[in-house]
Design a protein around this motif. Structure first.
Motif, PDB file in Angstrom:
ATOM      1  N   PHE A 231       0.316  10.120  -2.515  1.00  0.00           N
ATOM      2  CA  PHE A 231       0.199   9.155  -3.619  1.00  0.00           C
ATOM      3  C   PHE A 231      -0.766   8.033  -3.244  1.00  0.00           C
ATOM      4  O   PHE A 231      -1.519   7.542  -4.090  1.00  0.00           O
ATOM      5  CB  PHE A 231       1.563   8.571  -3.976  1.00  0.00           C
ATOM      6  N   ARG A 232      -0.725   7.624  -1.981  1.00  0.00           N
ATOM      7  CA  ARG A 232      -1.663   6.589  -1.513  1.00  0.00           C
ATOM      8  C   ARG A 232      -3.100   7.068  -1.671  1.00  0.00           C
ATOM      9  O   ARG A 232      -3.958   6.345  -2.187  1.00  0.00           O
ATOM     10  CB  ARG A 232      -1.361   6.276  -0.048  1.00  0.00           C
ATOM     11  N   ASP A 233      -3.374   8.291  -1.238  1.00  0.00           N
ATOM     12  CA  ASP A 233      -4.738   8.816  -1.309  1.00  0.00           C
ATOM     13  C   ASP A 233      -5.211   9.001  -2.749  1.00  0.00           C
ATOM     14  O   ASP A 233      -6.417   8.967  -3.019  1.00  0.00           O
ATOM     15  CB  ASP A 233      -4.824  10.150  -0.564  1.00  0.00           C
ATOM     16  N   LEU A 234      -4.269   9.195  -3.670  1.00  0.00           N
ATOM     17  CA  LEU A 234      -4.612   9.359  -5.077  1.00  0.00           C
ATOM     18  C   LEU A 234      -4.500   8.047  -5.858  1.00  0.00           C
ATOM     19  O   LEU A 234      -4.575   8.043  -7.085  1.00  0.00           O
ATOM     20  CB  LEU A 234      -3.701  10.415  -5.721  1.00  0.00           C
ATOM     21  N   HIS A 235      -4.311   6.935  -5.114  1.00  0.00           N
ATOM     22  CA  HIS A 235      -4.229   5.592  -5.711  1.00  0.00           C
ATOM     23  C   HIS A 235      -3.091   5.497  -6.727  1.00  0.00           C
ATOM     24  O   HIS A 235      -3.237   4.933  -7.812  1.00  0.00           O
ATOM     25  CB  HIS A 235      -5.563   5.219  -6.376  1.00  0.00           C
ATOM     26  N   MET A 236      -1.914   6.048  -6.350  1.00  0.00           N
ATOM     27  CA  MET A 236      -0.760   6.032  -7.244  1.00  0.00           C
ATOM     28  C   MET A 236       0.440   5.319  -6.618  1.00  0.00           C
ATOM     29  O   MET A 236       1.568   5.505  -7.069  1.00  0.00           O
ATOM     30  CB  MET A 236      -0.351   7.461  -7.622  1.00  0.00           C
ATOM     31  N   LEU A 237       0.219   4.512  -5.582  1.00  0.00           N
ATOM     32  CA  LEU A 237       1.348   3.892  -4.897  1.00  0.00           C
ATOM     33  C   LEU A 237       2.134   2.944  -5.800  1.00  0.00           C
ATOM     34  O   LEU A 237       3.369   2.893  -5.731  1.00  0.00           O
ATOM     35  CB  LEU A 237       0.879   3.140  -3.649  1.00  0.00           C
ATOM     36  N   LEU A 238       1.442   2.191  -6.635  1.00  0.00           N
ATOM     37  CA  LEU A 238       2.121   1.200  -7.467  1.00  0.00           C
ATOM     38  C   LEU A 238       3.187   1.852  -8.346  1.00  0.00           C
ATOM     39  O   LEU A 238       4.332   1.392  -8.396  1.00  0.00           O
ATOM     40  CB  LEU A 238       1.099   0.442  -8.333  1.00  0.00           C
ATOM     41  N   LYS A 239       2.824   2.931  -9.023  1.00  0.00           N
ATOM     42  CA  LYS A 239       3.794   3.628  -9.881  1.00  0.00           C
ATOM     43  C   LYS A 239       4.591   4.674  -9.099  1.00  0.00           C
ATOM     44  O   LYS A 239       5.603   5.178  -9.596  1.00  0.00           O
ATOM     45  CB  LYS A 239       3.086   4.297 -11.049  1.00  0.00           C
ATOM     46  N   GLY A 240       4.145   4.967  -7.881  1.00  0.00           N
ATOM     47  CA  GLY A 240       4.760   6.059  -7.142  1.00  0.00           C
ATOM     48  C   GLY A 240       5.967   5.710  -6.295  1.00  0.00           C
ATOM     49  O   GLY A 240       6.722   6.596  -5.898  1.00  0.00           O
ATOM     50  N   TRP A 241       6.197   4.412  -6.017  1.00  0.00           N
ATOM     51  CA  TRP A 241       7.271   4.038  -5.098  1.00  0.00           C
ATOM     52  C   TRP A 241       8.640   4.566  -5.488  1.00  0.00           C
ATOM     53  O   TRP A 241       9.377   5.082  -4.614  1.00  0.00           O
ATOM     54  CB  TRP A 241       7.309   2.525  -4.897  1.00  0.00           C
ATOM     55  N   PRO A 242       9.070   4.483  -6.748  1.00  0.00           N
ATOM     56  CA  PRO A 242      10.397   5.044  -7.085  1.00  0.00           C
ATOM     57  C   PRO A 242      10.503   6.534  -6.770  1.00  0.00           C
ATOM     58  O   PRO A 242      11.570   7.020  -6.380  1.00  0.00           O
ATOM     59  CB  PRO A 242      10.517   4.791  -8.591  1.00  0.00           C
ATOM     60  N   TYR A 243       9.395   7.254  -6.903  1.00  0.00           N
ATOM     61  CA  TYR A 243       9.402   8.689  -6.672  1.00  0.00           C
ATOM     62  C   TYR A 243       9.264   9.028  -5.191  1.00  0.00           C
ATOM     63  O   TYR A 243       9.689  10.103  -4.758  1.00  0.00           O
ATOM     64  CB  TYR A 243       8.280   9.338  -7.487  1.00  0.00           C
ATOM     65  N   ILE A 244       8.679   8.115  -4.421  1.00  0.00           N
ATOM     66  CA  ILE A 244       8.654   8.280  -2.961  1.00  0.00           C
ATOM     67  C   ILE A 244      10.073   8.184  -2.411  1.00  0.00           C
ATOM     68  O   ILE A 244      10.474   8.934  -1.514  1.00  0.00           O
ATOM     69  CB  ILE A 244       7.755   7.199  -2.321  1.00  0.00           C
ATOM     70  N   LEU A 245      10.862   7.290  -2.986  1.00  0.00           N
ATOM     71  CA  LEU A 245      12.248   7.087  -2.533  1.00  0.00           C
ATOM     72  C   LEU A 245      13.196   8.144  -3.102  1.00  0.00           C
ATOM     73  O   LEU A 245      14.315   8.305  -2.604  1.00  0.00           O
ATOM     74  CB  LEU A 245      12.724   5.693  -2.932  1.00  0.00           C
ATOM     75  N   LYS A 246      12.771   8.847  -4.145  1.00  0.00           N
ATOM     76  CA  LYS A 246      13.651   9.808  -4.824  1.00  0.00           C
ATOM     77  C   LYS A 246      14.295  10.821  -3.885  1.00  0.00           C
ATOM     78  O   LYS A 246      15.528  10.999  -3.921  1.00  0.00           O
ATOM     79  CB  LYS A 246      12.880  10.529  -5.932  1.00  0.00           C
ATOM     80  N   PRO A 247      13.542  11.526  -3.007  1.00  0.00           N
ATOM     81  CA  PRO A 247      14.206  12.527  -2.146  1.00  0.00           C
ATOM     82  C   PRO A 247      15.233  11.915  -1.201  1.00  0.00           C
ATOM     83  O   PRO A 247      16.232  12.559  -0.876  1.00  0.00           O
ATOM     84  CB  PRO A 247      13.043  13.165  -1.374  1.00  0.00           C
ATOM     85  N   LEU A 248      15.017  10.662  -0.791  1.00  0.00           N
ATOM     86  CA  LEU A 248      15.977  10.001   0.097  1.00  0.00           C
ATOM     87  C   LEU A 248      17.271   9.697  -0.646  1.00  0.00           C
ATOM     88  O   LEU A 248      18.370   9.865  -0.093  1.00  0.00           O
ATOM     89  CB  LEU A 248      15.373   8.708   0.648  1.00  0.00           C
TER      90      LEU A 248
END
Length: 268
Positions: A231-248
């Motif tokens: 997501f960082r490489d695709l410049h999606m971190l701002l909207k991506g954080w909830p989904y980064i935490l999703k598997p945890l």
């Protein structure tokens, strides 16, 4: 020269051969027949090895690849990719079924749509031998479609070989274990290699109880790391954080609740 190279990694330490036989036969029975079938089966039992050798002796399109030390799926697929002669690369897992027109329809689509790097399809799901669900995917997934879940089914995919080699194939990083498909496709999207899903159901995807047991909390941590990096490489971190935490978060849910949510398709 074959137009398609089919890649399959096999690791069957027991003597369960029914699903593997059905899977191989579904490839050999395709209406489009100009392909080679690369099978890497390091780590399989002697009886499974003999069964594969019997298949190879009866169909010259099958090439068995064995080095003796390739046990993870990404390593097996990368080794097959190294030996692939086809213009297109098709995937198949060792317990799934490709319906007979899958290759015919996918290669026709790629040949008539040069802007598309890879193509998948919809699928029916088999649970313990019975049809239990469907996997339906968007036709033209965008990078935002990757936020919640993977908008493709990895073993249904057919790639242009140059596109998968552009990103150096599958990651063999320990962080990509059990999410190598997610990692690969997001790296391809970063290189503007976009995909498409045929809306036909051309695949039977098998889910077993063992599949759920394979995914430990450690693997969910790996998925969160892969999501963050991609997501960082695709410049999606701002909207991506909830989904980064999703598997945890999902990994902390009680097993019964998790199954209930999956049945209601709240989580996939």
């Amino acid at each position: 020269m074959p137009q398609i190279s089919v890649l399959m990694g096999v690791l069957e330490k027991n003597n369960r051969t029914r699903d593997l036989k059905n899977s191989i036969n579904s490839i050999l029975g395709q209406t489009y027949s100009n392909f080679e079938f690369l099978i890497c089966d390091d780590g399989s039992s002697v009886s499974v090895q003999k069964m594969l050798e019997d298949f190879a002796s009866r169909d010259a399109r099958i090439r068995l690849l064995r080095t003796g030390n390739l046990y993870s799926l990404p390593k097996k697929l990368n080794y097959c990719l190294m030996h692939a002669n086809g213009t297109f690369i098709a995937r198949q897992d060792a317990d799934d079924i490709s319906l007979e027109q899958r290759f015919e329809k996918q290669i026709l689509f790629l040949e008539t749509n040069p802007q598309i790097a890879f193509v998948g399809c919809n699928a029916k799901v088999i649970c313990e031998g019975d049809f239990c669900d469907k996997r339906l995917f968007p036709e033209y997934p965008t990078k935002e479609d990757f936020l919640f879940k993977l908008p493709y089914l990895h073993p249904t995919l057919m790639f242009r070989k140059e596109s998968i080699k552009l990103v150096d194939g599958y990651s063999e990083s320990r962080y990509a274990v059990l999410c190598e498909d997610y990692d690969l496709l997001l790296r391809m999207y970063e290189k503007k290699c976009y995909g498409y899903n045929l809306q036909d159901e051309l695949f039977l995807y098998q889910i077993t109880k063992q599949d759920y047991k394979k995914r430990t909390y450690h693997h969910r941590i790996n998925e969160a790391i892969i999501r963050y990096c991609r997501f960082r490489d695709l410049h999606m971190l701002l909207k991506g954080w909830p989904y980064i935490l999703k598997p945890l978060i999902v990994g902390l849910l009680p097993h019964r609740l998790l199954n209930r949510l999956k049945k209601k398709k709240v989580l996939l």
